[in-house]
Scaffold this active site. Sequence first.
Site, PDB file in Angstrom:
ATOM      1  N   ASN A  13      56.048  18.878  17.777  1.00 33.38           N
ATOM      2  CA  ASN A  13      56.012  18.616  16.207  1.00 33.38           C
ATOM      3  C   ASN A  13      57.586  17.234  16.488  1.00 33.38           C
ATOM      4  O   ASN A  13      58.612  18.171  16.406  1.00 33.38           O
ATOM      5  CB  ASN A  13      56.523  19.987  15.181  1.00 33.38           C
ATOM      6  CG  ASN A  13      57.215  19.317  14.263  1.00 33.38           C
ATOM      7  OD1 ASN A  13      56.689  18.443  13.533  1.00 33.38           O
ATOM      8  ND2 ASN A  13      57.713  20.076  13.287  1.00 33.38           N
ATOM      9  N   LYS A  15      59.055  16.012  13.980  1.00 34.05           N
ATOM     10  CA  LYS A  15      60.173  16.312  13.139  1.00 34.05           C
ATOM     11  C   LYS A  15      59.948  14.386  13.144  1.00 34.05           C
ATOM     12  O   LYS A  15      59.622  13.816  12.882  1.00 34.05           O
ATOM     13  CB  LYS A  15      60.981  17.237  13.506  1.00 34.05           C
ATOM     14  CG  LYS A  15      60.498  17.859  13.787  1.00 34.05           C
ATOM     15  CD  LYS A  15      61.989  19.151  13.743  1.00 34.05           C
ATOM     16  CE  LYS A  15      61.387  21.077  13.825  1.00 34.05           C
ATOM     17  NZ  LYS A  15      62.338  21.404  13.351  1.00 34.05           N
ATOM     18  N   HIS A  99      55.868  24.743   7.534  1.00 34.57           N
ATOM     19  CA  HIS A  99      56.900  24.501   8.303  1.00 34.57           C
ATOM     20  C   HIS A  99      58.264  25.228   7.272  1.00 34.57           C
ATOM     21  O   HIS A  99      57.807  24.498   6.328  1.00 34.57           O
ATOM     22  CB  HIS A  99      57.370  23.671   8.722  1.00 34.57           C
ATOM     23  CG  HIS A  99      58.151  23.509  10.089  1.00 34.57           C
ATOM     24  ND1 HIS A  99      59.940  23.112   9.607  1.00 34.57           N
ATOM     25  CD2 HIS A  99      58.031  23.486  11.773  1.00 34.57           C
ATOM     26  CE1 HIS A  99      59.929  23.147  10.868  1.00 34.57           C
ATOM     27  NE2 HIS A  99      59.071  23.317  12.129  1.00 34.57           N
ATOM     28  N   GLU A 101      61.165  23.796   7.162  1.00 33.80           N
ATOM     29  CA  GLU A 101      61.405  22.991   6.418  1.00 33.80           C
ATOM     30  C   GLU A 101      61.195  21.694   5.257  1.00 33.80           C
ATOM     31  O   GLU A 101      61.777  22.039   4.199  1.00 33.80           O
ATOM     32  CB  GLU A 101      62.224  21.465   7.659  1.00 33.80           C
ATOM     33  CG  GLU A 101      63.069  21.973   8.687  1.00 33.80           C
ATOM     34  CD  GLU A 101      62.961  21.399  10.474  1.00 33.80           C
ATOM     35  OE1 GLU A 101      62.157  21.027  10.481  1.00 33.80           O
ATOM     36  OE2 GLU A 101      63.675  22.122  11.200  1.00 33.80           O
ATOM     37  N   GLU A 171      57.720  30.812  14.016  1.00 34.16           N
ATOM     38  CA  GLU A 171      58.906  30.631  14.216  1.00 34.16           C
ATOM     39  C   GLU A 171      59.844  31.387  13.208  1.00 34.16           C
ATOM     40  O   GLU A 171      60.215  30.896  11.670  1.00 34.16           O
ATOM     41  CB  GLU A 171      58.599  28.922  13.012  1.00 34.16           C
ATOM     42  CG  GLU A 171      57.638  28.029  14.020  1.00 34.16           C
ATOM     43  CD  GLU A 171      58.180  26.766  13.721  1.00 34.16           C
ATOM     44  OE1 GLU A 171      57.611  26.240  15.457  1.00 34.16           O
ATOM     45  OE2 GLU A 171      58.631  26.641  13.533  1.00 34.16           O
ATOM     46  N   GLY A 177      65.734  24.560  16.563  1.00 32.88           N
ATOM     47  CA  GLY A 177      67.225  23.337  16.576  1.00 32.88           C
ATOM     48  C   GLY A 177      68.304  24.282  16.630  1.00 32.88           C
ATOM     49  O   GLY A 177      69.316  23.137  16.533  1.00 32.88           O
ATOM     50  N   SER A 217      63.743  26.829  19.292  1.00 33.52           N
ATOM     51  CA  SER A 217      63.782  26.403  20.945  1.00 33.52           C
ATOM     52  C   SER A 217      63.697  26.417  21.602  1.00 33.52           C
ATOM     53  O   SER A 217      64.128  26.450  23.171  1.00 33.52           O
ATOM     54  CB  SER A 217      65.563  27.048  20.769  1.00 33.52           C
ATOM     55  OG  SER A 217      66.528  26.711  19.702  1.00 33.52           O
TER      56      SER A 217
END
Length: 256
Positions: A13, A15, A99, A101, A171, A177, A217
């Site tokens: 991904n 991003k 996701h 985000e 996730e 991250g 991660s």
Amino acid sequence: MNRKYRKTVIAGNWKMNLLPSQVKPFADALKSACGKTKHCDIVICAPAVIVPAAVKHFKDSRIAVGAQDVSEHDSGAYTGEVSAAQLRDGGAKYVIIGHSECREYHGETDRAVNSKVKLTLDHDLTPIVCVGETLWQHEAGITLDLVRAQVKSALYGITAERARKMILAYEPIWAIGTGRTATPDQAQYVCSQMRAVLREMYDARTARAIPILYGGSMNPGNAAELLAQPDVDGGLIGGASLDAGKFISIIQAANQ
Ligand code: 13P
């Protein structure tokens, strides 16, 4: 991984990173390293504007291209949005949906996730549906309640036959991250519980067939141990997918 029943998938991904002009060198490195890695499907999920460049540069390779989001509407007056039909026609094969985000920054609801999954399947794209808990929810011990509810609502109204075309991803938001990864046991436990939800909603065959990825991660140092878990069928990789060398190492770990 359990290759007897389902495929292993390593998905990057990207991003909101990279430029269209930066895709070719990355694609060249990845293509030459991936020729011999037969045991997993490889996907790069790029920003919509980069999808055409990615499709062009990964053409005739084992690497498929995906997008990172899709509209919950089929077509029409939705300025700024990108439809499933447009992504499919542009050569994408996968779409990340739900996701954390997008849930956080775009206010994507469980209901929108469900609509997007249905439209994506209608247009012959493979949805990669993300679920996961915040740090607070993790510490409060409500991970399973939350993840179960997210899986159920994402798949609401979807037949077993269509569900078997999907991919799920666990996730944990606190691992995205942050450099803090779920332990292999934690990842295995939540992924196995997600599979239990699939068994309850559908049947054993469907639950066995759907790949469940781990994301948060994942890197060359921890991939092998995470991927060795029986219910972790691959990875959804953010930061490490921007470095061709690291991404290739993870792909190699999935081929052991
Ligand atoms: P990181 O690998 O950077 O933690 O990101 C994970 C992720 O959000 C993939 O979708």
